[in-house]
Write a protein that holds these residues in place. Sequence first.
Motif, short mmCIF file in Angstrom:
data_model
loop_
_atom_site.label_atom_id
_atom_site.label_comp_id
_atom_site.label_asym_id
_atom_site.label_seq_id
_atom_site.Cartn_x
_atom_site.Cartn_y
_atom_site.Cartn_z
N ALA A 1 48.66 46.07 27.60
CA ALA A 1 49.33 47.13 28.33
C ALA A 1 48.69 48.49 28.08
O ALA A 1 48.59 49.32 28.99
CB ALA A 1 50.81 47.17 27.95
N LEU A 2 48.25 48.72 26.86
CA LEU A 2 47.69 50.03 26.49
C LEU A 2 46.22 50.18 26.84
O LEU A 2 45.76 51.27 27.22
CB LEU A 2 47.86 50.26 24.98
CG LEU A 2 49.28 50.49 24.49
CD1 LEU A 2 49.30 50.55 22.96
CD2 LEU A 2 49.87 51.77 25.06
N LEU A 3 45.45 49.06 26.74
CA LEU A 3 43.99 49.17 26.84
C LEU A 3 43.37 48.07 27.68
O LEU A 3 42.16 47.86 27.60
CB LEU A 3 43.37 49.12 25.43
CG LEU A 3 43.75 50.27 24.49
CD1 LEU A 3 43.32 49.95 23.06
CD2 LEU A 3 43.08 51.57 24.95
N GLY A 4 44.14 47.41 28.51
CA GLY A 4 43.63 46.27 29.24
C GLY A 4 43.26 46.50 30.68
O GLY A 4 42.99 45.56 31.42
N ASP A 5 43.22 47.77 31.09
CA ASP A 5 42.88 48.09 32.48
C ASP A 5 41.63 48.97 32.49
O ASP A 5 41.53 49.91 31.70
CB ASP A 5 44.04 48.81 33.16
CG ASP A 5 43.86 48.92 34.65
OD1 ASP A 5 42.90 49.60 35.08
OD2 ASP A 5 44.67 48.36 35.40
N GLY B 1 38.67 40.38 24.84
CA GLY B 1 40.06 40.85 24.84
C GLY B 1 40.76 40.52 26.14
O GLY B 1 40.69 39.38 26.63
N PRO B 2 41.41 41.51 26.78
CA PRO B 2 42.13 41.25 28.03
C PRO B 2 41.23 40.97 29.22
O PRO B 2 41.73 40.67 30.30
CB PRO B 2 42.92 42.55 28.25
CG PRO B 2 42.99 43.20 26.90
CD PRO B 2 41.70 42.85 26.24
N GLY B 3 39.91 41.09 29.06
CA GLY B 3 38.98 40.71 30.12
C GLY B 3 38.61 41.80 31.11
O GLY B 3 37.92 41.54 32.09
N HIS B 4 39.03 43.04 30.84
CA HIS B 4 38.78 44.10 31.81
C HIS B 4 37.31 44.45 31.96
O HIS B 4 36.83 44.72 33.07
CB HIS B 4 39.61 45.35 31.47
CG HIS B 4 39.50 45.79 30.06
ND1 HIS B 4 39.89 45.01 28.99
CD2 HIS B 4 39.05 46.96 29.51
CE1 HIS B 4 39.68 45.67 27.86
NE2 HIS B 4 39.16 46.84 28.15
N TRP B 5 36.55 44.46 30.83
CA TRP B 5 35.12 44.75 30.94
C TRP B 5 34.40 43.58 31.60
O TRP B 5 33.42 43.78 32.34
CB TRP B 5 34.52 45.06 29.58
CG TRP B 5 34.85 46.42 29.05
CD1 TRP B 5 35.50 46.71 27.89
CD2 TRP B 5 34.53 47.69 29.65
NE1 TRP B 5 35.61 48.08 27.73
CE2 TRP B 5 35.02 48.69 28.79
CE3 TRP B 5 33.87 48.06 30.81
CZ2 TRP B 5 34.89 50.06 29.08
CZ3 TRP B 5 33.73 49.42 31.11
CH2 TRP B 5 34.24 50.39 30.24
N THR B 6 34.82 42.36 31.33
CA THR B 6 34.23 41.19 31.98
C THR B 6 34.40 41.31 33.50
O THR B 6 33.45 41.09 34.26
CB THR B 6 34.89 39.90 31.49
OG1 THR B 6 35.29 40.03 30.12
CG2 THR B 6 33.95 38.72 31.63
N SER C 1 50.14 41.41 23.92
CA SER C 1 50.79 42.01 25.09
C SER C 1 50.76 43.52 25.03
O SER C 1 50.47 44.20 26.03
CB SER C 1 52.24 41.51 25.20
OG SER C 1 52.28 40.12 25.40
N GLU C 2 51.05 44.07 23.85
CA GLU C 2 51.01 45.52 23.66
C GLU C 2 49.60 46.06 23.89
O GLU C 2 49.41 47.08 24.58
CB GLU C 2 51.49 45.86 22.25
CG GLU C 2 51.43 47.34 21.90
CD GLU C 2 51.72 47.60 20.44
OE1 GLU C 2 51.69 48.78 20.05
OE2 GLU C 2 51.95 46.62 19.67
N TYR C 3 48.60 45.38 23.34
CA TYR C 3 47.21 45.82 23.48
C TYR C 3 46.79 45.81 24.95
O TYR C 3 46.16 46.75 25.44
CB TYR C 3 46.31 44.91 22.66
CG TYR C 3 44.87 45.35 22.62
CD1 TYR C 3 44.38 46.14 21.59
CD2 TYR C 3 43.98 44.95 23.63
CE1 TYR C 3 43.05 46.53 21.55
CE2 TYR C 3 42.65 45.35 23.60
CZ TYR C 3 42.20 46.13 22.57
OH TYR C 3 40.89 46.53 22.55
#
Length: 200
Positions: free
Chosen positions: A20-24, A53-58, A16-18
Amino acid sequence: MTSDARVRQSYTDRASEYTALLGDIDQMDTRDRARIARWAEGIDGRLLDIGCGPGHWTAFLADRGCAVEGIDLVPAFIEGASARFPHIPFRVASLTDLDAEQDSFGGVLAWYSIIHAPAEEIPSLLAAVRRVIPEGGRLLLGFFDGPDGEPFPHAVTTAHTWTIPGMAELLCHAGFLVNDSESRVSEGQRPHASISATAV
């Protein structure tokens, strides 16, 4: 504990922390966005985002019309990515357990995806990538620039640096031809590097 198990547990504890910090995608360096967008242009076939990871690059690639799938060994990341980007296929998997057919992807994005693997594991991981890319397919690899295989205390769990020549040699042994590379040093961040390569 295997490196996959260590990484899975470490990122699960901070997913969750990751995110929020790097998922956009707007939190990512504009130079990385430009490089990844250029790399994806004209690739024939589906793309695979390894360690998504959070899927932002995908999602970044999907928004550009690419047929792309994201995998990560952290279930919490896949659950979050699937909720945020329901139009994109995500699944729990890793390079050591990829479960994909040979030559099944036209390109693979491995953006900081193998940084936590110790030096002795890198050849087998690159071989796993090469197996799913046909001749002429493309790989884009992002990593920390520094002495070959040197560990350092990453914020989540131990990571390793590589020089561009050192990683290029490993890629060559795995069946890739290096197309180009880039590196930079930004204030307050570890040196960055990336290599674009073609399967031969």
